[in-house]
Every structure is written in structure tokens, then in C-alpha cells.
Design a protein around this motif. Structure first.
Motif, PDB file in Angstrom:
ATOM      1  N   ARG A  42     -32.139  36.338 -42.183  1.00 14.87           N
ATOM      2  CA  ARG A  42     -33.062  35.404 -42.833  1.00 14.87           C
ATOM      3  C   ARG A  42     -32.276  34.180 -43.277  1.00 14.87           C
ATOM      4  O   ARG A  42     -31.290  34.285 -44.009  1.00 14.87           O
ATOM      5  CB  ARG A  42     -33.756  36.035 -44.032  1.00 14.87           C
ATOM      6  CG  ARG A  42     -34.906  35.168 -44.562  1.00 14.87           C
ATOM      7  CD  ARG A  42     -35.601  35.837 -45.736  1.00 14.87           C
ATOM      8  NE  ARG A  42     -36.919  35.277 -46.005  1.00 14.87           N
ATOM      9  CZ  ARG A  42     -37.147  34.220 -46.792  1.00 14.87           C
ATOM     10  NH1 ARG A  42     -36.123  33.592 -47.363  1.00 14.87           N
ATOM     11  NH2 ARG A  42     -38.385  33.779 -46.982  1.00 14.87           N
ATOM     12  N   LYS A  65     -40.474  48.883 -37.867  1.00 16.92           N
ATOM     13  CA  LYS A  65     -39.670  47.718 -37.483  1.00 16.92           C
ATOM     14  C   LYS A  65     -40.396  46.432 -37.846  1.00 16.92           C
ATOM     15  O   LYS A  65     -39.823  45.517 -38.462  1.00 16.92           O
ATOM     16  CB  LYS A  65     -39.406  47.752 -35.978  1.00 16.92           C
ATOM     17  CG  LYS A  65     -38.686  46.524 -35.430  1.00 16.92           C
ATOM     18  CD  LYS A  65     -38.936  46.359 -33.933  1.00 16.92           C
ATOM     19  CE  LYS A  65     -40.384  45.976 -33.659  1.00 16.92           C
ATOM     20  NZ  LYS A  65     -40.657  45.754 -32.224  1.00 16.92           N
ATOM     21  N   ASN A 116     -32.444  48.082 -37.703  1.00 19.16           N
ATOM     22  CA  ASN A 116     -33.210  46.861 -37.450  1.00 19.16           C
ATOM     23  C   ASN A 116     -32.382  45.664 -37.917  1.00 19.16           C
ATOM     24  O   ASN A 116     -32.122  45.513 -39.108  1.00 19.16           O
ATOM     25  CB  ASN A 116     -34.534  46.901 -38.221  1.00 19.16           C
ATOM     26  CG  ASN A 116     -35.418  48.065 -37.827  1.00 19.16           C
ATOM     27  OD1 ASN A 116     -36.101  48.018 -36.814  1.00 19.16           O
ATOM     28  ND2 ASN A 116     -35.389  49.127 -38.631  1.00 19.16           N
ATOM     29  N   VAL A 119     -31.751  42.057 -39.015  1.00 17.68           N
ATOM     30  CA  VAL A 119     -32.568  41.015 -39.645  1.00 17.68           C
ATOM     31  C   VAL A 119     -31.651  39.918 -40.169  1.00 17.68           C
ATOM     32  O   VAL A 119     -30.740  40.194 -40.952  1.00 17.68           O
ATOM     33  CB  VAL A 119     -33.377  41.590 -40.831  1.00 17.68           C
ATOM     34  CG1 VAL A 119     -34.272  40.512 -41.425  1.00 17.68           C
ATOM     35  CG2 VAL A 119     -34.187  42.791 -40.405  1.00 17.68           C
ATOM     36  N   TYR A 148     -39.406  43.163 -40.677  1.00 15.07           N
ATOM     37  CA  TYR A 148     -39.360  41.723 -40.423  1.00 15.07           C
ATOM     38  C   TYR A 148     -40.402  40.967 -41.242  1.00 15.07           C
ATOM     39  O   TYR A 148     -40.133  39.886 -41.773  1.00 15.07           O
ATOM     40  CB  TYR A 148     -39.550  41.451 -38.927  1.00 15.07           C
ATOM     41  CG  TYR A 148     -38.381  41.914 -38.098  1.00 15.07           C
ATOM     42  CD1 TYR A 148     -37.120  41.355 -38.264  1.00 15.07           C
ATOM     43  CD2 TYR A 148     -38.531  42.928 -37.158  1.00 15.07           C
ATOM     44  CE1 TYR A 148     -36.046  41.783 -37.517  1.00 15.07           C
ATOM     45  CE2 TYR A 148     -37.451  43.370 -36.407  1.00 15.07           C
ATOM     46  CZ  TYR A 148     -36.207  42.789 -36.590  1.00 15.07           C
ATOM     47  OH  TYR A 148     -35.130  43.227 -35.860  1.00 15.07           O
ATOM     48  N   ALA A 176     -39.205  40.701 -44.788  1.00 21.76           N
ATOM     49  CA  ALA A 176     -38.131  39.710 -44.921  1.00 21.76           C
ATOM     50  C   ALA A 176     -38.707  38.306 -45.082  1.00 21.76           C
ATOM     51  O   ALA A 176     -38.178  37.478 -45.822  1.00 21.76           O
ATOM     52  CB  ALA A 176     -37.206  39.769 -43.712  1.00 21.76           C
TER      53      ALA A 176
END
Length: 300
Positions: A19, A61, A15, A17, A65, A68
Motif C-alpha cells: 500500500r 484474498k 497474500n 500487499v 486487498y 488494505a
């Protein structure tokens, strides 16, 4: 013939990610690839196809997110701990969670307007694996693709020779490798104070590099052991270090057919051979500790 279901797990892999935290005009980036793997009471889904105990991988998944955003990404290790704890404590059939995180580093472009401009750092990838079984933790971190070289202070002599040996001894060679390393923390439960994960990574990496640079190497094995020993001696939170070091051979090119000398003392020319290559692997442990990092680092 009767059969039995063996070890099994399932999850959502890789996944991606990113940020971005904004501190006024100054931005900060955390860029991760997060893989979730869960195991537990999963016999029935294999035997009959019942999904009664199955948390969809799409939900995993989404959780990555959401976390995060909710928890931020203080460090790869801390983010993995948040996720592992959530999956085990919120889903009764789940008995064990393993979270693997790769972190890709960005550095700020040093211009007056570069507070939000970055360039991808072309060095190593930072790694961590967090495992939680409901009562105890195991955190293993490390790196891969860290290419290092000593242009001297390395030799290779006194080795076994037989009828198939053609390699000449040398007292001055190039020593280069692409470091793949994992280190296991001795933090195992919430009752103990956690290490400062960010500081630990930077200091461990520094000790690794300093040992490589400061060791007069008579073998890559010797250099490996010095790198691991330096980490164990200086980082109390680490009990085990596992290395896989390919020897990136550099051979002096034979220039005599062109009437040229190729002298190591004056502008030598080397062939950087990518394969075949020697592969040196070993574990360095704190005295009294047992090895738990897999020999095959690709399993992490």
C-alpha cells in the motif's frame, strides 16, 4: 475402525500487499505478506464435501486487498485485528481467526528528490500474529533475521569438560547471532486501550539491541536473558518474550603454518562458520504470567 476429525483450519497464505500512501510529493510504503487461517464449524466439509460453511480462500484474498484500501495499514497488528474481527463476526460458522503478517521495511533514499524513492532495508522482518475467537484476542509480535555481533566483551570459560571436549576456553571471543524473537502483549479485549503498535515495536527492538550491546557476556544464555528482561522491565504492554538464538561461531584461523601470528589485539582473522551451530532458546516472563508462545517459533 471409527475415526474422528481433529483440529483443523483453512485459509489463504502469503497474500502480498503493498500500500502506497501519497502525501503530496512524499510517499509512504507498507509492504506486507498476510496469511489468513480460519476454523470453526467445518465438520461437514470434511465428512461429505459440503461447502455450505466454507468461505472461499479466494474471498479471503480479496478481503485482504479490500481492507488494505478501506482501512489502510496503520500497523501490522492493527491490520490483523481488522481482518480477524471481520471474519469471525461476519461468518457464523467461523469461530476463530488467526492472521499472520510479515512486514518488509523500506527506507527513503536521502536525496533531494527522494521523497518517493526507497531502498529495501536489509535487516529484520517484522512479524505479528493476531488471533480472535469472538470474545478475546491474543496478539504476538516479533522479528526474525536480525543479525547482531559484539566483536569483544564476550568470553566462554568454566564449562563441563569430558573425554570428547576439544574446545579451548577463551576470555575474548566474537559473539554473533541471528535473532528470532516473539513477544506476547497483555491486551486481550476491545474494552482495554490498545497499545501504540508502531511505537511498541520500535521501542522493544531498541531495548533488545541495547541489552545485547551493553551486556558483558559470559554465555549466550546470559545475553538472551538480559535482552528479555530489558523488554519486560521497560514495556508494560508485554508479558512474555521468546527467543531463538543460533550462535554464529567465529573461530580464529590458524595462521602458524604460514609463519603468521593471529592476535586478537591486532587485526585478527576469523572463520565465520555457518554450521553446525549452537542453538540457544528460552522464554522470559513477567512474574506471575504463564508461557503461551510455542517453543517452536516456526509455528507462529
Amino acid at each position: 475402525m471409527p475415526t474422528l476429525l481433529g483440529q483443523n483450519q483453512y485459509g489463504k497464505a502469503e497474500n502480498r500487499v503493498v500500500r502506497i500512501t501519497r502525501d503530496g510529493d512524499t510517499h509512504h510504503i507498507k509492504d506486507l505478506s498476510v496469511s489468513v487461517s480460519l476454523s470453526g464449524d467445518m465438520d461437514e466439509v470434511h465428512h461429505s464435501g459440503s461447502n455450505a460453511h466454507v468461505l472461499p480462500t479466494d474471498t479471503m484474498k480479496n478481503t485482504v486487498y479490500a481492507f488494505a484500501r478501506e482501512h489502510g495499514v496503520e500497523s501490522a497488528e492493527q491490520f490483523g485485528i481488522h481482518l480477524a474481527r471481520h471474519f469471525v463476526t461476519s461468518q457464523e460458522p467461523i469461530h476463530r481467526a488467526r492472521i499472520r503478517v510479515e512486514e518488509y521495511a523500506w527506507e527513503r533514499i536521502g536525496t533531494p528528490g527522494g521523497k518517493h524513492s526507497f531502498v529495501r532495508r536489509g535487516q529484520e522482518t517484522r512479524l505479528t500474529q493476531t488471533t480472535f475467537d469472538g470474545s478475546s484476542w491474543e496478539v504476538v509480535s516479533g522479528l526474525r533475521d536480525l543479525v547482531v555481533m559484539n566483536s569483544t566483551d564476550s568470553e566462554f570459560r568454566g564449562y563441563v569438560k569430558d573425554e570428547y571436549t576439544t574446545l579451548p576456553e577463551t576470555s575474548d571471543r566474537v559473539l554473533a547471532t541471528e535473532v528470532s524473537a516473539r513477544w506476547r502483549f497483555n491486551w486481550t479485549d476491545d474494552a482495554r486501550e490498545m497499545p501504540d503498535w508502531e511505537e511498541s515495536y520500535e521501542r522493544t527492538r531498541t531495548h533488545l539491541l541495547e541489552a545485547f550491546a551493553e551486556t558483558y557476556s559470559r554465555s549466550l544464555q546470559q545475553t538472551l536473558y538480559q535482552m528479555g528482561s530489558r523488554i519486560i522491565e521497560h514495556r508494560d504492554e508485554i508479558d512474555e518474550v521468546r527467543f531463538s538464538l543460533p550462535n554464529k561461531h567465529h573461530f580464529l584461523v590458524d595462521l602458524e603454518p604460514f609463519g603468521l601470528e593471529n592476535d586478537t589485539a591486532d587485526g585478527a582473522v576469523y572463520l565465520a562458520a555457518d554450521r553446525p551451530y549452537g542453538l540457544i532458546e528460552a522464554t522470559v516472563l513477567r512474574d506471575g504470567c504463564e508461557a503461551r508462545i510455542p517453543v517452536d517459533l516456526t509455528r507462529l
